[in-house]
Write a protein that holds these residues in place. Sequence first.
Motif, PDB file in Angstrom:
ATOM      1  N   LEU A 198     -36.037  27.652  76.631  1.00 17.39           N
ATOM      2  CA  LEU A 198     -35.946  29.113  76.679  1.00 17.39           C
ATOM      3  C   LEU A 198     -36.590  29.736  75.450  1.00 17.39           C
ATOM      4  N   GLN A 199     -37.327  30.814  75.675  1.00 18.12           N
ATOM      5  CA  GLN A 199     -37.900  31.592  74.579  1.00 18.12           C
ATOM      6  C   GLN A 199     -36.929  32.730  74.250  1.00 18.12           C
ATOM      7  N   ALA A 200     -35.864  32.394  73.562  1.00 13.34           N
ATOM      8  CA  ALA A 200     -34.833  33.378  73.234  1.00 13.34           C
ATOM      9  C   ALA A 200     -34.939  33.784  71.770  1.00 13.34           C
ATOM     10  N   ASP A 201     -34.791  35.075  71.514  1.00 13.93           N
ATOM     11  CA  ASP A 201     -34.791  35.607  70.149  1.00 13.93           C
ATOM     12  C   ASP A 201     -33.340  35.649  69.675  1.00 13.93           C
ATOM     13  N   LEU A 202     -32.943  34.643  68.912  1.00 12.21           N
ATOM     14  CA  LEU A 202     -31.565  34.516  68.447  1.00 12.21           C
ATOM     15  C   LEU A 202     -31.531  34.760  66.949  1.00 12.21           C
ATOM     16  N   ARG A 203     -30.746  35.734  66.540  1.00 13.79           N
ATOM     17  CA  ARG A 203     -30.755  36.138  65.137  1.00 13.79           C
ATOM     18  C   ARG A 203     -29.349  36.425  64.629  1.00 13.79           C
ATOM     19  N   ASN A 251     -23.754  30.516  77.225  1.00 14.71           N
ATOM     20  CA  ASN A 251     -24.204  31.329  78.365  1.00 14.71           C
ATOM     21  C   ASN A 251     -25.664  31.079  78.732  1.00 14.71           C
ATOM     22  N   LEU A 252     -26.429  30.520  77.824  1.00 19.17           N
ATOM     23  CA  LEU A 252     -27.874  30.438  78.014  1.00 19.17           C
ATOM     24  C   LEU A 252     -28.296  29.742  79.314  1.00 19.17           C
ATOM     25  N   PRO A 253     -27.636  28.670  79.739  1.00 18.72           N
ATOM     26  CA  PRO A 253     -28.091  28.010  80.973  1.00 18.72           C
ATOM     27  C   PRO A 253     -27.881  28.846  82.237  1.00 18.72           C
ATOM     28  N   HIS A 254     -27.106  29.925  82.135  1.00 16.09           N
ATOM     29  CA  HIS A 254     -26.705  30.663  83.330  1.00 16.09           C
ATOM     30  C   HIS A 254     -27.499  31.947  83.569  1.00 16.09           C
ATOM     31  N   TYR A 255     -28.417  32.275  82.657  1.00 15.30           N
ATOM     32  CA  TYR A 255     -29.231  33.470  82.870  1.00 15.30           C
ATOM     33  C   TYR A 255     -30.325  33.188  83.892  1.00 15.30           C
ATOM     34  N   PRO A 256     -30.640  34.167  84.723  1.00 13.35           N
ATOM     35  CA  PRO A 256     -31.681  33.954  85.744  1.00 13.35           C
ATOM     36  C   PRO A 256     -33.066  33.926  85.118  1.00 13.35           C
ATOM     37  N   SER A 257     -33.993  33.312  85.810  1.00 17.10           N
ATOM     38  CA  SER A 257     -35.378  33.322  85.349  1.00 17.10           C
ATOM     39  C   SER A 257     -35.910  34.753  85.420  1.00 17.10           C
ATOM     40  N   GLY A 258     -36.814  35.065  84.529  1.00  9.91           N
ATOM     41  CA  GLY A 258     -37.408  36.396  84.540  1.00  9.91           C
ATOM     42  C   GLY A 258     -36.793  37.369  83.560  1.00  9.91           C
ATOM     43  N   VAL A 259     -35.611  37.055  83.001  1.00  5.42           N
ATOM     44  CA  VAL A 259     -35.032  37.932  81.991  1.00  5.42           C
ATOM     45  C   VAL A 259     -35.566  37.531  80.621  1.00  5.42           C
ATOM     46  N   THR A 260     -35.547  38.472  79.686  1.00 13.80           N
ATOM     47  CA  THR A 260     -35.833  38.153  78.293  1.00 13.80           C
ATOM     48  C   THR A 260     -34.508  38.177  77.552  1.00 13.80           C
ATOM     49  N   ILE A 261     -34.289  37.199  76.697  1.00 19.46           N
ATOM     50  CA  ILE A 261     -32.989  37.012  76.062  1.00 19.46           C
ATOM     51  C   ILE A 261     -33.079  37.232  74.562  1.00 19.46           C
ATOM     52  N   THR A 262     -32.232  38.128  74.069  1.00 21.06           N
ATOM     53  CA  THR A 262     -32.023  38.325  72.642  1.00 21.06           C
ATOM     54  C   THR A 262     -30.538  38.090  72.377  1.00 21.06           C
ATOM     55  N   GLY A 263     -30.230  37.430  71.275  1.00 21.34           N
ATOM     56  CA  GLY A 263     -28.826  37.190  70.954  1.00 21.34           C
ATOM     57  C   GLY A 263     -28.553  37.444  69.493  1.00 21.34           C
ATOM     58  N   VAL A 264     -27.364  37.948  69.210  1.00 20.32           N
ATOM     59  CA  VAL A 264     -26.930  38.107  67.819  1.00 20.32           C
ATOM     60  C   VAL A 264     -25.639  37.315  67.624  1.00 20.32           C
ATOM     61  N   GLU A 265     -25.470  36.775  66.430  1.00 19.23           N
ATOM     62  CA  GLU A 265     -24.305  35.959  66.103  1.00 19.23           C
ATOM     63  C   GLU A 265     -23.991  36.109  64.623  1.00 19.23           C
ATOM     64  N   ALA A 269     -27.320  28.222  64.688  1.00 21.18           N
ATOM     65  CA  ALA A 269     -28.181  27.044  64.645  1.00 21.18           C
ATOM     66  C   ALA A 269     -27.997  26.180  65.895  1.00 21.18           C
ATOM     67  N   ILE A 270     -26.752  26.060  66.355  1.00 23.64           N
ATOM     68  CA  ILE A 270     -26.484  25.282  67.566  1.00 23.64           C
ATOM     69  C   ILE A 270     -27.074  25.988  68.788  1.00 23.64           C
ATOM     70  N   ALA A 271     -26.937  27.317  68.833  1.00 17.79           N
ATOM     71  CA  ALA A 271     -27.506  28.078  69.951  1.00 17.79           C
ATOM     72  C   ALA A 271     -29.020  27.925  70.007  1.00 17.79           C
ATOM     73  N   ARG A 272     -29.659  27.936  68.862  1.00 15.19           N
ATOM     74  CA  ARG A 272     -31.117  27.774  68.842  1.00 15.19           C
ATOM     75  C   ARG A 272     -31.528  26.397  69.349  1.00 15.19           C
ATOM     76  N   ARG A 273     -30.771  25.376  68.987  1.00 13.08           N
ATOM     77  CA  ARG A 273     -31.072  24.033  69.485  1.00 13.08           C
ATOM     78  C   ARG A 273     -30.865  23.975  71.003  1.00 13.08           C
ATOM     79  N   ARG A 274     -29.822  24.628  71.481  1.00 10.89           N
ATOM     80  CA  ARG A 274     -29.575  24.631  72.928  1.00 10.89           C
ATOM     81  C   ARG A 274     -30.710  25.353  73.654  1.00 10.89           C
ATOM     82  N   ALA A 275     -31.152  26.476  73.125  1.00  8.68           N
ATOM     83  CA  ALA A 275     -32.256  27.208  73.752  1.00  8.68           C
ATOM     84  C   ALA A 275     -33.515  26.345  73.802  1.00  8.68           C
ATOM     85  N   ALA A 276     -33.786  25.631  72.723  1.00  6.63           N
ATOM     86  CA  ALA A 276     -34.970  24.776  72.684  1.00  6.63           C
ATOM     87  C   ALA A 276     -34.871  23.660  73.720  1.00  6.63           C
TER      88      ALA A 276
END
Length: 209
Positions: free
Chosen positions: A91-96, A59-73, A80-87
């Motif tokens: 994206l400055q996403a807090d994925l935990r 989903n990460l590529p589809h979020y609009p600019s200006g939102v802050t993203i936190t994810g849990v998994e 680990a794959i999601a973090r690589r995709r965010a990088a």
Amino acid sequence: MTTPSEETAKVKQVWEKHAPGYDRQIAFLERVQFGGGRQWLGARAQGRVLEIAVGTGLNLPHYPSGVTITGVELSPAMLAIARRRAATLGLQADLREGDAQQLPFGDAQFDTVVCALSLCTIPSPAAAIAEMNRVLVPGGRLLLLDHIGSTWPPIYAVQWLVERLTIRSMGEHLTRRQLALVQAAGFAVVERERLKAGTVERIHAVKPA
């Protein structure tokens, strides 16, 4: 009879195993069954966004600019794959790591909660939806995308038969329907779409102010 914690551990084990090939395995269904669904979610997300079961970050590529993203998994391998995709996306996403049924956040911390193609495997979807309600601010948005039990009896019958195997092997339910749980949790549904002979559902609901 397995306990909820044992069911959760089983689901985690399944996704740890399938993480490396998940994107490839789901690519066909993304096009044929769920096409446009992730874009639909992203178009409605706003403010502080929490994504439940962020998976590999599709989903990460589809979020609009200006939102802050936190994810849990639940699965570290998926995370680990999601973090690589965010990088890769910058994206400055807090994925935990975290369990949707016991979210590691205080009350009323997010403006939008997103969950895509995951309530089918969460052992207690009612508990997960209650947690989504808890962490949303009053007036916050709940955005769901999932496959559910068809409205066509012949298709539903096939889904029921197939899930006799998928529940045991992967903890995946094919005939769940989330709308009643969303309403029971106190949300007001403002948009709902059922597609593909009623096997795919999109829900946009709001936590009452």
